[in-house]
Enzyme design. Structure first.
Site, mmCIF file in Angstrom:
data_model
loop_
_atom_site.group_PDB
_atom_site.id
_atom_site.type_symbol
_atom_site.label_atom_id
_atom_site.label_comp_id
_atom_site.label_asym_id
_atom_site.label_seq_id
_atom_site.Cartn_x
_atom_site.Cartn_y
_atom_site.Cartn_z
ATOM 1 N N GLY A 1 0.789 -1.244 0.000
ATOM 2 C CA GLY A 1 0.000 0.000 0.000
ATOM 3 C C GLY A 1 0.808 1.274 0.000
ATOM 4 C CG ASP B 1 10.039 -12.136 10.211
ATOM 5 O OD1 ASP B 1 9.394 -13.189 10.149
ATOM 6 O OD2 ASP B 1 9.928 -11.223 9.366
ATOM 7 N NE ARG C 1 8.045 -41.181 3.001
ATOM 8 C CZ ARG C 1 6.763 -41.185 2.663
ATOM 9 N NH1 ARG C 1 5.898 -40.477 3.344
ATOM 10 N NH2 ARG C 1 6.339 -41.897 1.652
HETATM 11 O O1 F6P Z 1 7.622 -10.436 8.292
HETATM 12 C C1 F6P Z 1 6.695 -11.430 8.597
HETATM 13 C C2 F6P Z 1 6.544 -12.414 7.460
HETATM 14 O O2 F6P Z 1 5.631 -13.396 7.858
HETATM 15 C C3 F6P Z 1 7.845 -13.032 6.968
HETATM 16 O O3 F6P Z 1 8.329 -14.032 7.816
HETATM 17 C C4 F6P Z 1 7.441 -13.489 5.594
HETATM 18 O O4 F6P Z 1 8.545 -13.549 4.718
HETATM 19 C C5 F6P Z 1 6.482 -12.418 5.151
HETATM 20 O O5 F6P Z 1 6.008 -11.775 6.313
HETATM 21 C C6 F6P Z 1 5.318 -12.942 4.354
HETATM 22 O O6 F6P Z 1 4.575 -11.862 3.892
HETATM 23 P P1 F6P Z 1 3.155 -12.023 3.187
HETATM 24 O O7 F6P Z 1 2.136 -12.190 4.270
HETATM 25 O O8 F6P Z 1 3.007 -10.761 2.429
HETATM 26 O O9 F6P Z 1 3.219 -13.232 2.300
#
Ligand code: F6P
Length: 357
Positions: free
Chosen positions: A74, A138, A173
């Site tokens: 956005g 993260d 596996r």
């Molecule tokens: O930053 C949080 C996060 O979940 C990351 O771990 C991931 O790469 C990204 O956002 C995914 O973003 P979206 O929800 O736009 O796919």
């Protein structure tokens, strides 16, 4: 006094607990809280807000998602492409300030990660009082030892590994689990350690497929029937490039796909049946853990306190079991990454976990 609240970036368990904390603390001071919908976008459309009353937010701390909505794309994306900083156009900022002034909002609490806080900093620099609250599964924000949402995401990884382990063992596996985390390996590291992974591949330690295969062969020779390999979406083999799912969207590029590659290569190198699971947005959904509920509530309360003390341009921060604050710019200048030589990685290696290095 009237204060504004918005969530920005990807959602994360605990966002509603922050709202609960903010509204609870503000109500005690006799303040009103205006919650803007869909992040900063809510500042562009008239009526895109809710008045948040204590009685309405009482039960929300246990709920996943966010009652306000959010976006990581956005008009106000503070980060684009590969972590590049974007200057928000002046006209957009003016439009947002007009909305805030028309509603008599005197200060704004922005709950978000790197991108949201980068935008929040621009609001503050342009003269609108802002306080930041760090949010991301993260755990990659500098200047705070932990963000809420990380513990919940990690627990989802652990639950997945517990399930994968039983089926892996039945079939002898190798199971590969790709997890989120962008350029930080925290979710992979904590989730992998908590879930008994045999290998953990993280962005901070470039790996070799051969080394991971060797570690799996050694396990087999020692009588283990199966192996669990956790790979962070931002992990990268030595000398190769990162894998992306999508580089065309407005915000930051989307990582993904390394799990499939690792699965293919390990199947070839080990000769073992190997399967891939990509955990994806399961890590972002669902109820927050108790740790995240409490941390998020404390963060919300502290944000209100910072406004009361007129300490703007600051971000709530968790350090040494204490919730304090730091300048927002300290948090967004650099990422909090796993130290490849640090104690946690060494502890993992001591119990036989391979990082493919
Ligand atoms: O930053 C949080 C996060 O979940 C990351 O771990 C991931 O790469 C990204 O956002 C995914 O973003 P979206 O929800 O736009 O796919």
């Amino acid at each position: 006094m009237k204060i504004g609240l918005l969530n920005g970036g990807g959602d994360c368990p605990g966002l509603n607990a922050v709202t609960h904390g903010v509204v609870g603390a503000a109500t005690q001071l006799g303040w009103e809280v205006i919650g803007f919908k869909e992040g900063f976008e809510g500042l562009l459309s008239p009526g895109s807000f809710k008045v948040l009353k204590n009685e309405k937010t009482e039960g929300i701390l246990r709920m996943g998602g966010t009652i306000l909505g959010t976006t990581n794309r956005g008009h106000f994306s503070g980060k684009v492409g590969e972590g590049g900083v974007r200057k928000i156009p002046k006209e957009l900022m003016e439009e947002a300030f007009t909305t805030l002034r028309n509603l008599d909002v005197e200060a704004l609490i922005c709950v978000g990660g790197d991108g949201t806080l980068t935008t929040a900093l621009q609001f503050d620099e342009e003269g609108f009082p802002v306080v930041g609250v760090p949010k991301t599964i993260d755990n990659d924000l500098a200047a705070t030892a932990m963000t809420f949402g990380f513990d919940s995401a990690t627990q989802t990884v652990v639950d997945a590994l517990d399930r994968l382990q039983t089926t892996a063992d039945s079939h002898k596996r190798v199971m590969v689990l790709e997890v989120m985390g962008r350029h930080a390996g925290w979710i992979a590291l904590y989730g992998g350690m908590g879930g008994g992974a045999s290998s953990i591949l993280i962005p901070e330690i470039p790996f070799s497929y051969e080394k991971v295969a060797e570690a799996l062969a050694k396990r087999e020779a020692n009588g283990f029937r199966s192996g669990l390999v956790v790979v962070a979406e931002g992990a990268c083999p030595v000398g190769e490039d990162l894998l992306y799912k999508d580089t065309s969207t407005g915000g930051e590029h989307r990582l993904g796909g390394i799990g499939i590659e690792v699965t293919k290569r390990l199947a070839e190198l080990t000769g073992k049946e190997t399967r891939c699971t990509t955990l994806g947005h399961l890590q972002r959904g669902g109820s927050p853990t108790s740790l995240d509920r409490i941390l998020a509530t404390r963060f919300g309360v502290k944000a209100v306190k910072l406004i009361e003390e007129q300490r703007f341009g600051r971000m709530v921060s968790y350090q040494q079991y204490h919730v304090g604050s730091v300048p927002i710019e300290d948090a967004v200048r650099q990422l909090n990454l796993v130290d490849p030589d640090g104690e946690i990685v060494q502890a993992a290696k001591s119990v036989g976990i391979s990082f493919g290095d």
